[in-house]
Design an enzyme around this catalytic site. Structure first.
Site, PDB file in Angstrom:
ATOM      1  N   HIS A   1       0.705  -1.091   0.137  1.00 55.26           N
ATOM      2  CA  HIS A   1      -0.068   0.146  -0.034  1.00 55.26           C
ATOM      3  C   HIS A   1       0.823   1.132  -0.315  1.00 55.26           C
ATOM      4  O   HIS A   1       0.397   2.284   1.099  1.00 55.26           O
ATOM      5  CB  HIS A   1      -1.097   0.006   0.856  1.00 55.26           C
ATOM      6  CG  HIS A   1      -2.254  -0.929   1.084  1.00 55.26           C
ATOM      7  ND1 HIS A   1      -2.950  -2.038  -0.156  1.00 55.26           N
ATOM      8  CD2 HIS A   1      -2.541  -1.401   2.112  1.00 55.26           C
ATOM      9  CE1 HIS A   1      -3.382  -2.654   0.113  1.00 55.26           C
ATOM     10  NE2 HIS A   1      -3.757  -2.455   1.516  1.00 55.26           N
TER      11      HIS A   1
ATOM     12  N   HIS B   1     -10.047   1.794   0.592  1.00 58.81           N
ATOM     13  CA  HIS B   1      -9.896   0.864   1.183  1.00 58.81           C
ATOM     14  C   HIS B   1     -10.831   1.136   2.291  1.00 58.81           C
ATOM     15  O   HIS B   1     -10.504   0.571   3.425  1.00 58.81           O
ATOM     16  CB  HIS B   1      -8.553   0.817   2.489  1.00 58.81           C
ATOM     17  CG  HIS B   1      -7.263  -0.039   2.594  1.00 58.81           C
ATOM     18  ND1 HIS B   1      -8.138  -0.802   3.915  1.00 58.81           N
ATOM     19  CD2 HIS B   1      -6.797  -1.093   2.070  1.00 58.81           C
ATOM     20  CE1 HIS B   1      -7.405  -2.324   3.576  1.00 58.81           C
ATOM     21  NE2 HIS B   1      -6.776  -2.182   2.240  1.00 58.81           N
TER      22      HIS B   1
ATOM     23  N   GLU C   1     -10.859  -3.641  -3.284  1.00 56.42           N
ATOM     24  CA  GLU C   1     -10.685  -2.382  -3.562  1.00 56.42           C
ATOM     25  C   GLU C   1     -10.551  -3.123  -5.267  1.00 56.42           C
ATOM     26  O   GLU C   1     -10.091  -4.438  -5.487  1.00 56.42           O
ATOM     27  CB  GLU C   1      -9.674  -3.105  -2.782  1.00 56.42           C
ATOM     28  CG  GLU C   1      -9.030  -2.799  -1.691  1.00 56.42           C
ATOM     29  CD  GLU C   1      -8.202  -3.808  -0.556  1.00 56.42           C
ATOM     30  OE1 GLU C   1      -6.544  -3.040  -0.990  1.00 56.42           O
ATOM     31  OE2 GLU C   1      -8.241  -4.494   0.524  1.00 56.42           O
TER      32      GLU C   1
HETATM   33  C1  BGC Z   1      -5.024  -5.963   2.552  1.00 59.74           C
HETATM   34  C2  BGC Z   1      -4.281  -7.075   3.448  1.00 59.74           C
HETATM   35  C3  BGC Z   1      -3.818  -6.077   4.429  1.00 59.74           C
HETATM   36  C4  BGC Z   1      -4.248  -5.237   4.669  1.00 59.74           C
HETATM   37  C5  BGC Z   1      -4.037  -3.795   5.736  1.00 59.74           C
HETATM   38  C6  BGC Z   1      -5.285  -5.065   2.421  1.00 59.74           C
HETATM   39  O1  BGC Z   1      -5.791  -4.680   1.192  1.00 59.74           O
HETATM   40  O2  BGC Z   1      -5.162  -7.219   1.234  1.00 59.74           O
HETATM   41  O3  BGC Z   1      -3.248  -7.887   3.038  1.00 59.74           O
HETATM   42  O4  BGC Z   1      -3.090  -6.977   5.569  1.00 59.74           O
HETATM   43  O5  BGC Z   1      -5.580  -4.713   3.634  1.00 59.74           O
HETATM   44  O6  BGC Z   1      -5.002  -3.275   6.808  1.00 59.74           O
END
Ligand code: BGC
Length: 380
Positions: free
Chosen positions: A134, A208, A345
């Site tokens: 991310h 998210h 997402e």
């Molecule tokens: C991911 C997870 C991750 C989370 C973090 C998600 O988008 O797929 O693997 O732990 O984000 O908050």
């Protein structure tokens, strides 16, 4: 109307617009504190003509609250989050935020582009295997965006803008990115992303929000029904990095091609579920053509609330809060426990810069990145 929109940027007034032809929603802006660097942060409250409200801050472009009506017209806040900016500054598992420059994972935080190898932060290590997640240590979710209230026929919104500088979190090129968040009178939360760059760079920006259609404090989402218009997933290794294969969902716990209760197979004996601690996978949307179309539907039989997800992107990550463990104490003092939210997402595939056969995530000078995502709410 232009004057009205301009005024929104400058003052913290409540604006309600109505004229003889149409009634519009409203936008209110208030100060919401400061970051540890002393940057001022604002909180916007958008209301549409149907009474839906969305609270959004320019820190991480985070959706702090979003209300939607149930089958009796009763509103509940359907996203997990915090009451105060300080809680977001301290620790948040990307609650409601924009994630980027590259949402999702890049193996070992490394990729080669035009003959040059780039090393990004490795800020995550599922299964003990370090990777980039991310956008890194200070991704798009942890910066203050320029924000401005906007109104148009049938929608109220916020325009976010920022230039992510060359080298930020190790990424090449100055990335100029604009995002419009709209709350429409059709009860849609619509996001439009656009970006340009002055050097080739990977881009994969997504949203998210952790949704719970029973209300953010209503407990598990394992009773929600889910449909995902995907015939394949990209299976992962224990570090949650795609192996490069495409696995058909037919006959597996990943078949959501017709609406299925999330909890019915989440604990099945399946290596992919074991690696993800449940669902945490990239679903490849069938017959992708880059046009906006239905990717997923979530339905809560208790409240009757339904959320449809539409996107122009080729895939969707379905994550069901497997890493939530009650340690995040959110709005109203509610501790968010294991599997109490669903994150959908819209995205390109994880680790695409290391998979030349995946749809490309490389943006080059002269090109424009565009991505639209719609979360549409209704009840039945
Ligand atoms: C991911 C997870 C991750 C989370 C973090 C998600 O988008 O797929 O693997 O732990 O984000 O908050």
């Amino acid at each position: 109307m232009a004057g009205l929109v301009a005024a929104l940027g400058a003052c913290s007034a409540m604006v309600h617009a109505a004229d003889e032809n149409r009634s519009l929603g409203s936008i209110a802006k208030e100060s919401w504190g400061k970051t540890s660097d002393g940057e001022s942060v604002d909180l916007y409250t958008l209301t549409n003509t149907q009474g839906m409200t969305m609270r959004v801050t320019n820190y991480g472009a985070i959706v702090v609250a979003l209300t939607a009506p149930d089958r009796d017209g009763k509103f509940a806040d359907v996203v997990l989050g915090y009451d105060h900016l300080d809680d977001y500054l301290k620790s948040s598992p990307y609650f409601g935020a924009v994630v980027g420059r590259y949402g999702n994972r890049i193996a070992a935080g490394r990729f080669t582009l035009d003959g040059k190898t780039y090393q990004l932060a490795t800020n995550n290590a599922p299964g003990g295997v370090p990777c980039h997640l991310h956008g890194g240590n200070k991704g798009f979710d942890k910066v203050v965006w320029d924000a401005k209230g906007e109104m148009k026929d049938g929608a109220v919104g916020i325009r976010f803008h920022r230039v992510s500088p060359d080298g930020e979190e190790g990424y090449p090129g100055n990335l100029d990115i604009t995002m419009h968040y709209w709350l429409t009178d059709q009860n849609e939360f619509r996001i439009e992303y656009a970006a340009t760059t002055d050097r080739a760079t990977p881009v994969n920006v997504t949203h998210h929000s952790y949704y719970n259609l029973g209300g953010h404090d209503s407990g598990t989402i394992l009773d929600h029904e889910l449909m995902i218009a995907a015939d394949h997933i990209t299976p992962v290794d224990k570090g949650l990095i795609p192996t490069g294969a495409f696995t058909p969902v037919a006959g597996t716990p990943f078949d959501f091609t017709s609406p299925t209760v999330i909890g019915s197979r989440v604990n099945a004996d399946d290596t992919q579920l074991e690696y993800g601690l449940g669902y945490d996978h990239n679903f490849v949307l069938s017959r992708w053509d880059g046009k906006l179309r239905l990717a997923a539907t979530v339905y809560d039989p208790q409240s009757g609330r339904q959320m449809e997800v539409l996107t122009t992107e080729p895939a969707i990550q379905f994550y069901c809060g497997n890493f939530l463990d009650g340690s995040n104490v959110g709005k109203g003092g509610h501790a968010y426990a294991y599997r109490t939210a669903i994150v959908l997402e819209t995205q390109h595939y994880p680790d695409s810069p290391n998979h030349p056969d995946f749809p490309s995530t490389i943006l080059r000078p002269g090109e424009e990145y565009r991505h639209t995502c719609v979360y549409r709410f209704s009840a039945r």
